[in-house]
Design a protein around this motif. Structure first.
Motif, PDB file in Angstrom:
ATOM      1  N   LYS A  55     -15.466 -86.043  36.654  1.00 21.62           N
ATOM      2  CA  LYS A  55     -14.393 -85.060  36.531  1.00 21.62           C
ATOM      3  C   LYS A  55     -13.993 -84.535  37.902  1.00 21.62           C
ATOM      4  CE  LYS A  55     -16.378 -83.452  32.145  1.00 21.62           C
ATOM      5  NZ  LYS A  55     -17.100 -82.310  31.513  1.00 21.62           N
ATOM      6  N   LEU A  56     -14.960 -84.507  38.815  1.00 21.69           N
ATOM      7  CA  LEU A  56     -14.713 -84.044  40.173  1.00 21.69           C
ATOM      8  C   LEU A  56     -15.350 -85.013  41.158  1.00 21.69           C
ATOM      9  CD1 LEU A  56     -13.801 -81.961  42.293  1.00 21.69           C
ATOM     10  CD2 LEU A  56     -15.973 -80.766  41.920  1.00 21.69           C
ATOM     11  N   LEU A  57     -14.533 -85.505  42.078  1.00 20.10           N
ATOM     12  CA  LEU A  57     -15.010 -86.413  43.119  1.00 20.10           C
ATOM     13  C   LEU A  57     -15.015 -85.655  44.442  1.00 20.10           C
ATOM     14  CD1 LEU A  57     -15.820 -89.389  43.751  1.00 20.10           C
ATOM     15  CD2 LEU A  57     -13.412 -89.781  44.328  1.00 20.10           C
ATOM     16  N   MET A  58     -16.177 -85.580  45.079  1.00 24.63           N
ATOM     17  CA  MET A  58     -16.290 -84.952  46.387  1.00 24.63           C
ATOM     18  C   MET A  58     -16.324 -86.051  47.445  1.00 24.63           C
ATOM     19  SD  MET A  58     -18.844 -81.698  45.761  1.00 24.63           S
ATOM     20  CE  MET A  58     -20.336 -82.680  45.479  1.00 24.63           C
ATOM     21  N   LEU A  59     -15.424 -85.952  48.416  1.00 28.88           N
ATOM     22  CA  LEU A  59     -15.286 -86.974  49.452  1.00 28.88           C
ATOM     23  C   LEU A  59     -15.614 -86.370  50.807  1.00 28.88           C
ATOM     24  CD1 LEU A  59     -11.874 -88.512  48.308  1.00 28.88           C
ATOM     25  CD2 LEU A  59     -14.131 -89.542  48.026  1.00 28.88           C
ATOM     26  N   ASP A  60     -16.552 -86.988  51.515  1.00 24.74           N
ATOM     27  CA  ASP A  60     -16.960 -86.494  52.827  1.00 24.74           C
ATOM     28  C   ASP A  60     -16.421 -87.421  53.916  1.00 24.74           C
ATOM     29  OD1 ASP A  60     -18.136 -85.177  54.910  1.00 24.74           O
ATOM     30  OD2 ASP A  60     -20.209 -85.546  54.312  1.00 24.74           O
ATOM     31  N   GLU A  61     -15.393 -86.969  54.617  1.00 19.25           N
ATOM     32  CA  GLU A  61     -14.781 -87.693  55.732  1.00 19.25           C
ATOM     33  C   GLU A  61     -14.375 -89.133  55.359  1.00 19.25           C
ATOM     34  OE1 GLU A  61     -13.950 -86.095  58.261  1.00 19.25           O
ATOM     35  OE2 GLU A  61     -15.358 -84.463  58.602  1.00 19.25           O
TER      36      GLU A  61
END
Length: 235
Positions: free
Chosen positions: A155-161
Motif C-alpha cells: 500500500k505504501l512504497l518507501m524509496l531511498d535515493e
C-alpha cells in the motif's frame, strides 16, 4: 483523505548520538510525499526506523496499526515496503527469480498476477527476465529493486535515493514510474537528494536538516521557497 502512515514525535539515535529529533509526518492514500535534504540529514535513518530496521522512540502507525508491535516481516505483510539505497539484489540470480522473492508470502496465482503488473510497469525487466541480475545496468537494477518491492502488492512504497548514480534519461523514467504508482493506488514516501525531480512528482514535501524537519507543505510551495531554491535547487 485517509492517512495511511502516521509518524509522531519520533527520535532515533545511534548510541548517545540522536540522528533524528522530534520528527512528525504523514502520508495519505494515493499520495506521493518526499523528504529532501543533504546527505547525512537523517532521511535514510528515518525510513529504516519506520521499516523496523532501527529502533525509535515515538509513535508510528500504518493503516491504523501500531508498528511498534510488528516485526519487519509483519510490516511487509501489512502493506509497507522499502527499496533501500543499496538495492540489495541477488546478483547471481536472474531477474525473474529476484522478482519472485518479493512475492514469497503470496500464492502462485497472486504472484503471477503481480509479476505481470511489474512487467507492464517495467517492460525492460520482461525483456531481461532470464538475465543475471549482476549484469544489469544501474538503471535496470533500480527498476528491479522497485519491481521486487511491488511484487508484494504494498500500500505504501518507501524509496531511498532511487535516482542515485543514474543517467538523466533513466532518472526521468524512474520518476515517471513513481507517478504511475500513485495512479495505480500505491502511495509513495520518497527520500531523494535530487530535490528538483522529487518536488516535481510529489504532492507534499518535507525538508530535513540535521535530523529535523525545517519546512513542510505542498511540494509546489516548498519548491518556491527561496531558501529551498538556493540550497537544493541551485537557483
Amino acid at each position: 483523505m485517509a492517512r495511511l502512515l502516521r509518524v509522531g514525535d519520533v527520535h532515533i539515535g545511534y548510541g548517545k548520538v540522536e540522528a533524528v529529533r522530534g520528527v512528525t509526518l504523514d502520508v495519505a492514500d494515493n499520495e506521493i510525499v518526499t523528504i529532501i535534504g543533504a546527505n547525512g540529514a537523517g532521511k535514510t535513518t528515518l525510513l529504516n526506523a519506520i521499516m523496523g530496521v532501527l529502533p525509535l522512540r515515538g509513535a508510528v502507525s500504518f493503516a491504523g496499526v501500531d508498528l511498534a508491535r510488528l516485526e519487519i516481516e509483519d510490516r511487509v505483510a501489512a502493506g509497507l515496503s522499502l527499496v533501500p539505497e543499496g538495492r540489495e539484489l541477488f546478483a547471481a540470480m536472474n531477474v525473474e527469480d529476484n522478482l519472485r522473492l518479493g512475492a514469497f508470502r503470496l500464492g502462485t496465482a497472486s504472484a503471477t498476477q503481480s509479476l505481470e503488473r511489474v512487467y507492464t510497469l517495467f517492460p525492460r525487466l520482461k525483456e531481461r527476465r532470464r538475465q543475471l541480475t549482476g549484469t544489469l545496468s544501474g538503471g535496470e537494477q533500480q527498476m528491479l529493486a522497485m519491481g521486487r518491492a511491488l511484487m508484494g502488492a504494498p500500500k505504501l512504497l518507501m524509496l531511498d535515493e532511487p535516482s542515485l548514480g543514474l543517467a538523466p534519461i533513466i532518472v526521468a523514467d524512474i520518476f515517471r514510474t513513481i507517478g504511475e504508482l500513485r495512479a495505480s493506488g500505491v502511495s509513495v514516501l520518497l527520500v531523494e537528494q535530487n530535490a528538483q525531480a522529487a518536488l516535481q512528482v510529489a504532492d507534499r514535501a518535507y525538508v530535513m536538516e540535521l535530523g529535523e524537519f525545517v519546512l513542510e507543505g505542498p511540494a509546489k510551495d516548498v519548491a518556491g521557497n527561496a531558501r529551498v531554491a538556493e540550497s537544493y535547487l541551485g537557483f
